[in-house]
Design a protein around this motif. Structure first.
Motif, PDB file in Angstrom:
ATOM      1  N   ALA A  84      -8.122 -18.777 -23.943  1.00 12.32           N
ATOM      2  CA  ALA A  84      -8.330 -19.938 -23.077  1.00 12.32           C
ATOM      3  C   ALA A  84      -7.075 -20.803 -23.142  1.00 12.32           C
ATOM      4  N   PRO A  85      -6.677 -21.508 -22.097  1.00 11.05           N
ATOM      5  CA  PRO A  85      -7.289 -21.615 -20.767  1.00 11.05           C
ATOM      6  C   PRO A  85      -6.866 -20.528 -19.772  1.00 11.05           C
ATOM      7  N   HIS A  87      -8.192 -17.487 -19.682  1.00  9.43           N
ATOM      8  CA  HIS A  87      -9.170 -16.459 -20.044  1.00  9.43           C
ATOM      9  C   HIS A  87     -10.012 -15.983 -18.865  1.00  9.43           C
ATOM     10  N   PHE A  88      -9.849 -16.602 -17.690  1.00  7.65           N
ATOM     11  CA  PHE A  88     -10.834 -16.397 -16.622  1.00  7.65           C
ATOM     12  C   PHE A  88     -10.968 -14.946 -16.157  1.00  7.65           C
ATOM     13  N   LEU A 135      -9.683 -24.615 -27.896  1.00  7.63           N
ATOM     14  CA  LEU A 135     -10.236 -24.410 -26.552  1.00  7.63           C
ATOM     15  C   LEU A 135     -10.912 -23.042 -26.434  1.00  7.63           C
ATOM     16  N   SER A 136     -10.278 -22.017 -27.020  1.00  4.95           N
ATOM     17  CA  SER A 136     -10.837 -20.669 -26.931  1.00  4.95           C
ATOM     18  C   SER A 136     -12.181 -20.568 -27.648  1.00  4.95           C
ATOM     19  N   ILE A 139     -14.793 -22.496 -25.504  1.00  5.95           N
ATOM     20  CA  ILE A 139     -15.137 -21.797 -24.259  1.00  5.95           C
ATOM     21  C   ILE A 139     -15.855 -20.490 -24.558  1.00  5.95           C
ATOM     22  N   TRP A 142     -19.438 -21.609 -25.391  1.00  7.25           N
ATOM     23  CA  TRP A 142     -20.226 -22.114 -24.255  1.00  7.25           C
ATOM     24  C   TRP A 142     -20.424 -21.061 -23.167  1.00  7.25           C
ATOM     25  N   GLY A 143     -19.368 -20.293 -22.904  1.00  4.98           N
ATOM     26  CA  GLY A 143     -19.439 -19.330 -21.804  1.00  4.98           C
ATOM     27  C   GLY A 143     -20.497 -18.264 -22.013  1.00  4.98           C
ATOM     28  N   TYR A 156     -16.839 -12.989 -23.933  1.00  7.88           N
ATOM     29  CA  TYR A 156     -16.758 -14.367 -24.442  1.00  7.88           C
ATOM     30  C   TYR A 156     -16.622 -14.372 -25.966  1.00  7.88           C
ATOM     31  N   SER A 260     -18.225 -24.806 -33.140  1.00  5.71           N
ATOM     32  CA  SER A 260     -18.168 -23.856 -32.023  1.00  5.71           C
ATOM     33  C   SER A 260     -18.611 -22.466 -32.471  1.00  5.71           C
TER      34      SER A 260
END
Length: 270
Positions: A84-85, A87-88, A135-136, A139, A142-143, A156, A260
């Motif tokens: 991330a960011p 990672h999409f 961030l990773s 995400i 949460w993802g 994820y 997390s």
């Protein structure tokens, strides 16, 4: 750097046929997405390494010293592995592949970029590495919560684990390698179990218990190990990383990481 870039390009070219072998629109779409992200990242790496050679007159990887080029290289390599960011692409690509190719993408494909990140980490700005790490993990936690597709959950989970590896890279590189090794072993176990059960959704796991109870127990244990539950193996790298972060006077970072990990643990338990 030039040889490293070439190796990464060959690596991308070699896995595309494996991805597109099913001749299914989803597989083709996944292969295209993967190709575009990897090509972009490789172009960024070539640009940054050429710039570095231009400024310093040196192509050697460990001597990459200019702050702008190290930052750009780190971001490009992060795009390659799906931190991330950037990672999409990862969950989408993994969802379009079969489990065997998914296994290769989640384990083997991470090695080359990781070794390069590992080599330039001492010269990289620690703030970039730490912010990508935090961030990773967030995400990745949460993802995965609202997913029912096992491949997306594993994607994820991969993002979250990469976050744990990258956050400690500047302080204690050996821990990163330990984490990577354990992650590769556990993820391989997971993918091979799912392949054996031919399960791609959560609800298909619910009906496999009467058929193969032993394999289900092992699958459950490896999932909990991925989540980092003591006394299983996956707990060790997380524990050591939290300990090292506390030693480096970063208690808030350590707390965020631990919280997390709980997010990730929730969907592994499901």
């Amino acid at each position: 750097w030039y040889l490293a870039w070439m190796g990464l390009e060959i690596n991308t070219m070699a896995i595309i046929p494996l991805m597109a072998q099913q001749h299914h629109p989803r597989a083709t779409e996944a292969a295209t997405k993967y190709f575009l992200t990897q090509a972009t990242a490789a172009a960024m790496i070539l640009f940054a390494s050429t710039t570095n050679a231009w400024i310093t007159g040196d192509w050697n990887i460990p001597q990459t010293s200019h702050p702008a080029t190290t930052s750009l290289l780190t971001l490009a390599l992060a795009l390659k592995i799906g931190l991330a960011p950037m990672h999409f692409w990862l969950p989408e690509v993994l969802q379009g592949l079969n489990l065997t190719t998914g296994l290769i993408l989640s384990t083997w494909q991470k090695l080359a970029p990781f070794i390069l990140i590992y080599q330039i980490a001492p010269n990289t700005n620690p703030t970039i590495l730490m912010s990508m790490g935090i961030l990773s993990t967030l995400i990745g936690g949460w993802g995965g919560l609202n997913q029912t597709q096992l491949r997306k959950i594993l994607a994820y989970s991969s993002i979250a684990h990469l976050g744990w590896m990258i956050i400690i890279l500047h302080f204690m590189p050996a821990l990163t390698l330990l984490n990577l090794t354990i992650y590769i072993i556990m993820t391989s176990t997971m993918f091979l179990s799912l392949k054996n059960l031919s399960a791609t959704k959560i609800n298909s796991l619910a009906i496999t218990w009467p058929k193969t109870p032993t394999l289900m127990v092992l699958t459950m244990l490896s999932l909990l190990s991925l989540g980092g539950l003591p006394p299983l193996t996956g707990f060790m790298p997380k524990w050591l990383i939290l300990q090292e972060l506390t030693k480096q006077n970063l208690p808030i970072t350590a707390t965020i990481m631990a919280m997390s990990a709980l997010l990730s643990l929730f969907f592994y338990l499901r």
